[in-house]
Design a protein around this motif. Structure first.
Motif, PDB file in Angstrom:
ATOM      1  N   ILE A 195       0.713  -1.074  -0.397  1.00  0.00           N
ATOM      2  CA  ILE A 195       0.170  -0.519  -0.168  1.00  0.00           C
ATOM      3  C   ILE A 195       1.313   1.250  -0.147  1.00  0.00           C
ATOM      4  O   ILE A 195       0.514   2.530  -0.336  1.00  0.00           O
ATOM      5  N   VAL A 196       1.918   1.388   0.890  1.00  0.00           N
ATOM      6  CA  VAL A 196       3.150   2.218   0.811  1.00  0.00           C
ATOM      7  C   VAL A 196       3.897   2.750  -0.555  1.00  0.00           C
ATOM      8  O   VAL A 196       3.929   4.302  -0.631  1.00  0.00           O
ATOM      9  N   ASP A 197       3.713   1.613  -1.411  1.00  0.00           N
ATOM     10  CA  ASP A 197       3.994   1.745  -2.610  1.00  0.00           C
ATOM     11  C   ASP A 197       3.410   2.308  -3.223  1.00  0.00           C
ATOM     12  O   ASP A 197       3.902   3.850  -4.121  1.00  0.00           O
ATOM     13  N   PHE A 198       1.904   3.058  -3.214  1.00  0.00           N
ATOM     14  CA  PHE A 198       1.347   4.440  -4.263  1.00  0.00           C
ATOM     15  C   PHE A 198       1.763   5.822  -3.184  1.00  0.00           C
ATOM     16  O   PHE A 198       1.255   6.679  -4.586  1.00  0.00           O
ATOM     17  N   LEU A 199       2.598   5.681  -2.447  1.00  0.00           N
ATOM     18  CA  LEU A 199       3.957   7.004  -2.526  1.00  0.00           C
ATOM     19  C   LEU A 199       4.473   6.855  -3.340  1.00  0.00           C
ATOM     20  O   LEU A 199       6.010   6.564  -2.751  1.00  0.00           O
ATOM     21  N   SER A 200       4.470   7.603  -4.528  1.00  0.00           N
ATOM     22  CA  SER A 200       6.001   7.189  -5.781  1.00  0.00           C
ATOM     23  C   SER A 200       6.744   7.989  -5.222  1.00  0.00           C
ATOM     24  O   SER A 200       6.755   9.251  -4.461  1.00  0.00           O
ATOM     25  N   GLY A 342      -0.050   7.224  10.256  1.00  0.00           N
ATOM     26  CA  GLY A 342       1.417   6.522  10.237  1.00  0.00           C
ATOM     27  C   GLY A 342       1.601   6.095   9.064  1.00  0.00           C
ATOM     28  O   GLY A 342       2.753   5.449   8.894  1.00  0.00           O
ATOM     29  N   ILE A 343       0.936   6.783   7.569  1.00  0.00           N
ATOM     30  CA  ILE A 343       1.578   5.610   6.603  1.00  0.00           C
ATOM     31  C   ILE A 343       2.647   7.567   6.183  1.00  0.00           C
ATOM     32  O   ILE A 343       3.467   6.469   5.674  1.00  0.00           O
ATOM     33  N   ILE A 344       2.634   8.569   6.088  1.00  0.00           N
ATOM     34  CA  ILE A 344       3.719   8.920   6.036  1.00  0.00           C
ATOM     35  C   ILE A 344       4.873   8.768   6.647  1.00  0.00           C
ATOM     36  O   ILE A 344       6.097   9.058   6.376  1.00  0.00           O
ATOM     37  N   ALA A 345       4.377   9.033   8.108  1.00  0.00           N
ATOM     38  CA  ALA A 345       5.745   8.242   8.906  1.00  0.00           C
ATOM     39  C   ALA A 345       6.477   6.638   8.798  1.00  0.00           C
ATOM     40  O   ALA A 345       7.774   6.779   8.390  1.00  0.00           O
ATOM     41  N   MET A 346       5.968   5.723   8.310  1.00  0.00           N
ATOM     42  CA  MET A 346       6.240   4.890   8.070  1.00  0.00           C
ATOM     43  C   MET A 346       6.680   4.569   6.284  1.00  0.00           C
ATOM     44  O   MET A 346       7.874   4.112   6.402  1.00  0.00           O
ATOM     45  N   ALA A 347       6.528   5.351   5.656  1.00  0.00           N
ATOM     46  CA  ALA A 347       6.997   5.311   3.722  1.00  0.00           C
ATOM     47  C   ALA A 347       8.532   6.079   4.611  1.00  0.00           C
ATOM     48  O   ALA A 347       9.193   5.483   3.208  1.00  0.00           O
ATOM     49  N   GLU A 348       8.135   7.381   5.445  1.00  0.00           N
ATOM     50  CA  GLU A 348       9.666   7.557   5.478  1.00  0.00           C
ATOM     51  C   GLU A 348      10.821   7.201   6.336  1.00  0.00           C
ATOM     52  O   GLU A 348      11.783   6.903   6.015  1.00  0.00           O
ATOM     53  N   GLY A 349      10.350   6.412   7.308  1.00  0.00           N
ATOM     54  CA  GLY A 349      11.078   5.317   8.224  1.00  0.00           C
ATOM     55  C   GLY A 349      12.046   4.499   6.992  1.00  0.00           C
ATOM     56  O   GLY A 349      13.302   3.811   7.399  1.00  0.00           O
ATOM     57  N   ILE A 350      10.901   3.557   6.018  1.00  0.00           N
ATOM     58  CA  ILE A 350      11.295   2.697   5.588  1.00  0.00           C
ATOM     59  C   ILE A 350      12.083   2.877   4.561  1.00  0.00           C
ATOM     60  O   ILE A 350      13.330   2.594   4.284  1.00  0.00           O
ATOM     61  N   ALA A 351      12.027   4.474   4.286  1.00  0.00           N
ATOM     62  CA  ALA A 351      12.858   4.564   2.725  1.00  0.00           C
ATOM     63  C   ALA A 351      14.290   4.771   2.788  1.00  0.00           C
ATOM     64  O   ALA A 351      15.545   4.913   2.643  1.00  0.00           O
ATOM     65  N   VAL A 352      13.968   5.713   4.463  1.00  0.00           N
ATOM     66  CA  VAL A 352      15.538   6.437   5.139  1.00  0.00           C
ATOM     67  C   VAL A 352      16.432   5.018   5.570  1.00  0.00           C
ATOM     68  O   VAL A 352      17.638   4.795   5.255  1.00  0.00           O
ATOM     69  N   GLY A 353      15.539   4.068   5.974  1.00  0.00           N
ATOM     70  CA  GLY A 353      16.279   2.493   6.093  1.00  0.00           C
ATOM     71  C   GLY A 353      17.070   1.815   5.533  1.00  0.00           C
ATOM     72  O   GLY A 353      17.570   0.908   5.193  1.00  0.00           O
ATOM     73  N   ARG A 354      16.174   1.837   4.524  1.00  0.00           N
ATOM     74  CA  ARG A 354      17.333   1.219   3.095  1.00  0.00           C
ATOM     75  C   ARG A 354      17.820   1.871   2.549  1.00  0.00           C
ATOM     76  O   ARG A 354      18.390   1.161   1.470  1.00  0.00           O
ATOM     77  N   SER A 355      17.941   3.005   2.958  1.00  0.00           N
ATOM     78  CA  SER A 355      19.216   3.360   1.669  1.00  0.00           C
ATOM     79  C   SER A 355      19.908   3.472   2.851  1.00  0.00           C
ATOM     80  O   SER A 355      21.156   3.497   1.822  1.00  0.00           O
TER      81      SER A 355
END
Length: 666
Positions: A195-200, A342-355
């Motif tokens: 679902i988070v993938d919809f935040l391109s 929650g969606i915004i925080a989750m998207a930011e956290g996962i993106a930062v962690g993967r980076s």
């Protein structure tokens, strides 16, 4: 069956092979039937478990499975036994460094959320401990973030005025954090992270830039020393609030704020130029707080218009589970705020962690991260914390400081705990204008204009999505900007599905490779044969369009042949390499196309249909109507079969003409 590129490189079978079987030696086989339950199981597995997280449990004894299960839920049990003193030395330095950043940032972001400043410290104590046990990233540093704080203030502030009812506002913030945690944990447990993938990427760039702009504008209240300020986030309301109170501007506050902002920006610039001196930028917020507090204390600036934090309560997090508010009048607001933040925080956290994981060449499990974020926010909502995730600035400092494991979060949490127990009185004289300067300095890094320029050069539609998010956030509000950007992104996906590309393929000279004639200028049309490639799965949304588009391609090809005097069109080949699936509307479209082609006196051939497509075409009896001999493994074999048919037909015509001429002579 291989890729389309591999298929096209196979040479067509010799003409003799098509003598008895027009399909040649290579047949496209129909996959064996599968029970419905098995098919459904495989589909669900590919959708929700593409990484196959259970593979490590296969062929293991029950005791081992239990241990592996605990390690999956609590990664610290996996790497903890291998932890060394050398790792601790690195994590100790990293933890103390990020604590120096977390303390002033936490206080600043809590004020941005219109919450008591002490909550920023509470939120840097309990959640990092939870994440250290359950998180899979070695580099993520947990804490509050500016965008989440701004969203909390904007969404709850629309319903409850923090000045009129601060207690209700505080309780709704805890409740929204609970719902954010529940939502994040459920997404991870049920493997719904897609679902988070919809935040391109374009959406995030525009949204973060817009939110950073709004946050900076909101800090004009602190910089100018204003007591009353608008709760709206759009730029027009903020500018109106600023310039209608020019008589209340405090020059003392403005000078102090600009001086500290200049210091913070110089420190950041210097650290970028010399990455080894990253600690200068990391320590700058804390040194600003110390210097500002000392300056106010010595000059009594609080008596001359410089606002200060005031008294902070000593002690660690009090329980807030009894303060959660489920009143039906505010429940919708709490749920909506929790889900969006929650969606915004989750998207930011996962993106930062993967980076950062890419830099160190290890992987993090996105669904496991969602569970960790969810649990730390659930625990946080019960211990006087508000929304937390993995902010980029803090994680970057953690990474540059040389952290080895999540123990750096534990060190940071312990440092914050000591601050809560013994040092909170020292923040009494901290000027609010310094906190505003810290927020502005952090937010300027989120306005990534270089990424927006890159989007313009690479993909204009992505640039439009980015700018719609930015403009929506800055000139309307955060929710409208987010909805606009996500709406445009989904619209683009729907357009790709509803209007797939159809391409004319031609033969590359001296090869059996067939490619797009618009891309390869030396690709030539095959006389008497039209080769079309369908570049997407065929569903109800695009079946009518494809029927009309194929008919138009045939009309265009016949018009081209008439104008050039080439051999008349006799065969239409559809390259199905990119058609991964088809529904009943797509099958009906094929039946209609076959009828259209038959009425024109042409023949239809299919090249390289996939297993799922073949299975459905067979069950629908379409293959019986078409004739399975007209289904080919590659475009090359299809062209070879059609050329053989043309050659055979021409030979029969020539033989008939010779016989007729001989009879006339006799």
């Amino acid at each position: 069956m291989g890729t389309a590129a591999d298929h096209d490189t196979h040479p067509p079978a010799p003409a003799s092979h098509y003598n008895s079987d027009v399909g040649g030696n290579h047949r496209v086989e129909i996959p064996p039937p599968q029970p419905f339950i098995t098919s459904l199981k495989n589909t669900l597995k590919e959708t929700f478990f593409p990484d196959d997280p259970l593979r490590q449990f296969k062929n293991q004894p029950p005791a081992k499975k239990f241990v592996l299960g605990l390690q999956y839920l609590f990664p610290i049990l996996e790497w903890g036994p291998r932890y060394t003193l050398q790792f601790f030395k690195s994590d100790l330095i990293s933890g103390i460094t990020i604590a120096s950043l977390a303390i002033p940032q936490g206080i600043s972001y809590a004020r941005l959320a219109n919450l008591p400043p002490i909550l920023g410290l509470y939120s840097s104590f309990v959640p990092p401990l939870i994440y250290a046990v359950m998180g899979s990233s070695r580099d993520l540093a947990v804490g509050t973030v500016a965008v989440g704080s701004l969203l909390t203030a904007a969404m709850i502030g629309d319903v409850v005025d923090v000045n009129e009812n601060p207690t209700l506002y505080l309780h709704l913030a805890f409740t929204a954090t609970l719902f954010a945690g529940l939502f994040q944990a459920c997404l991870g447990i049920f493997r719904l992270g897609f679902i988070v993938d919809f935040l391109s990427h374009a959406t995030i760039v525009g949204f973060m830039g817009g939110a950073a702009t709004v946050v900076c504008l909101q800090q004009l209240k602190g910089i100018l020393g204003l007591d009353h300020f608008t709760h709206a986030t759009d730029v027009i309301s903020v500018m109106r609030s600023v310039f209608t109170q020019t008589h209340k501007w405090r020059w003392e506050s403005a000078v102090l704020g600009l001086a500290f902002l200049f210091y913070l920006m110089i420190a950041k610039f210097f650290s970028k130029k010399k990455p080894k001196l990253f600690w200068i930028s990391a320590m700058a917020p804390l040194t600003s707080v110390i210097l500002g507090s000392v300056l106010v204390y010595l000059t009594h600036a609080e008596k001359h218009g410089v606002q200060v934090i005031g008294q902070l309560k000593k002690g660690i997090n009090p329980l807030s589970i009894m303060n959660l508010n489920f009143d039906s009048r505010y429940l919708t607001t709490s749920i909506k705020t929790g889900i969006i933040t929650g969606i915004i925080a989750m998207a930011e956290g996962i993106a930062v962690g993967r980076s950062f994981a890419m830099f160190k060449n290890y992987n993090i499990d996105g669904n496991k991260e969602m569970i960790a974020f969810g649990m730390m926010n659930i625990a946080g909502s019960c211990t006087s914390c508000y929304l937390t995730t993995g902010p980029f600035s803090r994680s970057a400092v953690n990474f540059n400081a040389g952290c080895k494991t999540a123990v750096s979060n534990i060190v940071m949490a312990l440092a914050v705990m000591l601050t809560l127990l013994f040092l909170t009185p020292l923040f009494h004289y901290t000027p609010l204008v310094v906190l505003s300067s810290i927020i502005i300095a952090a937010m300027l890094g989120l306005i990534d204009y270089e990424a927006a320029i890159h989007l313009w050069h690479v993909d204009k539609f992505d640039f439009l999505v980015c700018m719609s998010a930015y403009v929506g956030v800055v000139f309307a509000n955060i929710e409208i900007g987010l909805v606009m950007a996500i709406g445009l992104s989904i619209l683009r996906v729907l357009l790709f599905v509803a209007r797939p590309r159809t391409l004319v393929l031609g033969n590359l000279p001296d090869s059996t490779v067939y490619r797009n004639v618009d891309q390869y200028q030396n690709a030539t049309n095959v006389p008497g044969i039209l080769i079309l490639e369908i570049d997407a799965p065929i569903y109800f949304a695009n079946s009518s369009y494809l029927r009309e588009r194929i008919s138009r391609w045939i009309d265009d090809e016949e018009d081209r042949i008439k104008s050039t005097g080439e051999t008349g069109l006799q065969y239409v080949i559809l390259d199905m390499s990119a058609v991964g699936n088809i529904d009943t509307s797509g099958i009906s479209m094929f039946e209609e196309v076959l009828k259209i082609i038959d009425r024109r006196g042409l023949k239809l051939g299919l090249a390289n249909p996939g297993a799922e497509v073949m299975k459905k075409l067979n069950k629908s009896k379409f293959l019986e109507t078409l004739g399975q001999e007209w289904v080919f493994l590659t475009v090359g074999e299809a062209v070879g079969a059609c050329n053989y048919k043309l050659h055979t037909c021409n030979s029969k015509i020539n033989s008939s003409n010779v016989s007729e001429k001989y009879s006339n002579n006799v």
